[in-house]
Design a protein around this motif. Structure first.
Motif, short mmCIF file in Angstrom:
data_model
loop_
_atom_site.label_atom_id
_atom_site.label_comp_id
_atom_site.label_asym_id
_atom_site.label_seq_id
_atom_site.Cartn_x
_atom_site.Cartn_y
_atom_site.Cartn_z
N ALA A 1 0.83 -1.21 0.00
CA ALA A 1 0.00 0.00 0.00
C ALA A 1 0.86 1.26 0.00
O ALA A 1 0.55 2.24 -0.69
N GLU B 1 -3.10 7.11 6.38
CA GLU B 1 -4.29 6.85 5.55
C GLU B 1 -4.12 5.57 4.73
O GLU B 1 -5.06 4.77 4.62
N ALA B 2 -2.94 5.38 4.17
CA ALA B 2 -2.68 4.17 3.38
C ALA B 2 -2.74 2.93 4.27
O ALA B 2 -3.28 1.89 3.87
N GLU C 1 -6.16 1.35 5.11
CA GLU C 1 -6.83 0.57 4.07
C GLU C 1 -6.38 -0.88 4.06
O GLU C 1 -6.94 -1.70 3.33
#
Length: 476
Positions: free
Chosen positions: A75, A188-189, A192
């Motif tokens: 990611a 944020e990555a 996920e």
């Protein structure tokens, strides 16, 4: 634009700070700094403590944690260009270097994952107790505060985050208020990927937020990279709770040019040490120590190379060097050089500055001062020059500061080894100046005022863990 991430949810930091983050290359304001307030800080700590006590991550098998860390690496790799650009805009380091730093992010998570897989294959040491074998374990300490600097912010943050997560700790990340965006993109990555909610949290803000985290007894460990003043404050706060503190601080690093050194290679390395990350890195060149027989040639060669250097925008592919991080840091570098000049120094600069509005400073060699006048770190593209007549004097000069982070020695290889083995510093590189470690698995030690505790793939992993021994002492 800036968002805290607490318990998996984004929220705007409640406090406005007076300063703005600007595009270092143009001085154009990008966004006003913001800070989490007391309630937001407390909520993040409550969540981190709850996650740790639940065991949802710490009790997961090492191989299972490793698989998720691999997913995190993928990611982050997909976001590397975005992360590199954010660091270039806010710190002034050119994309060539911020791209290398951003590449550390997936590398850090893959290295941590590999470490966990190897750990799963290993047996804990078998020791006999009075009544049977002892159970010896290494366990996650608990919620960890990760405090990252504004220089090389993404790579440093990711190394710390990956190490803490591999060890089983929930993390609260506090990036520098001067370079907060890449940390936001990183977290944020990671959200996920499938980490448990609340395992990775992000709080924006200045030193007050860091101080609140570090001084809270619910935080079990602190990993900090930054300046000496900040490191001392962190150490003092951690001392109150007797909690582990990992500190990577500054350095006034020496590059030693021995009498048998290759002059061209030495000059190239001096420039590299001064302009990498615009001199804004803890292992940058601070003191150039030259054998007196070579001093004139080395200084001339360095100035000739600096004259050809292209200073420009951090996002311009033609730039060899960008601006400094912000106006206050430029003022600090300029005032330091002015103070040297007032002491009688000669300031040598040959690089033309661009006609841009950013925070530009031409690299400078400072001659004419005594070693005692140049003991402190500058943290910019400035190196003081001193000469020596023999190895004894070279070693004394190299060891003549309270710092001990990095050193460089140029000359015939065996001669270099002899000098390097006498240098009081964590890392010594022979005939090379590189931003990256000579081997990614090697430790990154810090001696003296340069820090406390080694960093590295296994070293940082172990920092976030503690030992527990259980055994039967007696039977009724």
């Amino acid at each position: 634009m800036l968002q805290n991430i607490i318990d998996g949810a984004k929220s705007e930091p409640n406090k406005l700070l007076p300063s703005w983050v600007c595009n270092a290359s143009t001085a154009e304001p990008l966004f006003q700094q913001r800070s989490a307030d007391v309630a937001q800080i407390d909520k993040a700590i409550v969540v981190a403590e709850k996650v740790h006590q639940s065991g949802v991550w710490a009790n997961l098998a090492p191989a299972a944690r490793a698989a998720i860390l691999d997913d995190a690496a993928n990611a982050l790799e997909a976001q590397s260009a975005k992360i590199a650009e954010a660091d270039a805009l806010s710190t002034g380091a050119i994309l060539k270097f911020t791209s290398v730093v951003a590449s550390i992010c997936p590398m850090a998570f893959r290295s941590a994952a590999n470490l966990l897989r190897n750990l799963a294959d290993q047996q804990n040491p078998a020791l006999a107790g009075p009544h049977g074998e002892l159970q010896i374990e290494r366990l996650a300490l608990g919620p960890a505060a990760i405090i990252a600097p504004w220089n090389a912010p993404s790579g440093i943050a990711c190394h710390k985050i990956a190490s803490a997560l591999a060890a089983g700790c929930p993390v609260i990340v506090k990036p520098s208020e001067w370079a907060p965006l890449s940390a936001q993109y990183i977290v944020e990555a990671l959200l996920e990927v499938g980490f448990p909610a609340g395992l990775i949290q992000l709080l924006h803000g200045d030193a007050e937020v860091g101080a609140a985290l570090v001084s809270d007894s619910r935080i079990a460990a602190v990993s900090f990279t930054g300046g000496l003043a900040g490191g001392r404050a962190v150490a003092a706060a951690c001392g109150q709770d007797i909690k582990p503190a990992q500190l990577e601080l500054g350095g006034n690093n020496a590059l030693v040019v021995l009498a048998d050194a290759d002059i061209d290679a030495s000059c190239d390395a001096v420039v590299q040490g001064m302009v990498t990350l615009n001199g804004q890195w803890c292992r940058a060149l601070g003191r150039l120590l030259i054998h007196s027989s070579l001093a004139e040639q080395v200084i001339s060669g360095v100035m000739s190379r600096l004259e050809a250097l292209r200073i420009g925008s951090a996002v311009d592919s033609n730039s060899d060097m960008g601006p400094l991080v912000h106006a206050k840091h430029l003022e600090h570098i300029e005032s330091t050089v002015a103070a040297y000049k007032a002491l009688g120094a000669e300031v040598l600069q040959s690089t033309p500055l661009p006609s841009l509005s950013g925070y530009y400073f031409a690299p400078a060699l400072i001659t004419g001062l005594s070693p005692e006048q140049t003991r402190n770190e500058t943290f910019g593209p400035v190196a003081t020059v001193h000469t020596f007549s023999d190895d004894e004097e070279a070693v004394a000069l190299a060891n003549g500061t309270p710092f001990g982070l990095a050193g460089y020695v140029f000359g015939e290889e065996q001669h270099c080894w002899a000098v390097a083995n006498r240098m009081r510093t964590g890392i010594v590189k022979i005939n090379a100046v590189t931003m990256m470690n000579l081997n990614p698995l090697a430790p990154r030690p810090a001696w003296g005022l340069s820090g406390l505790g080694d960093e590295g793939v296994s070293e940082s992993f172990e920092f976030f863990r503690g030992s527990r021994v259980i055994g039967v002492g007696a039977r009724p």
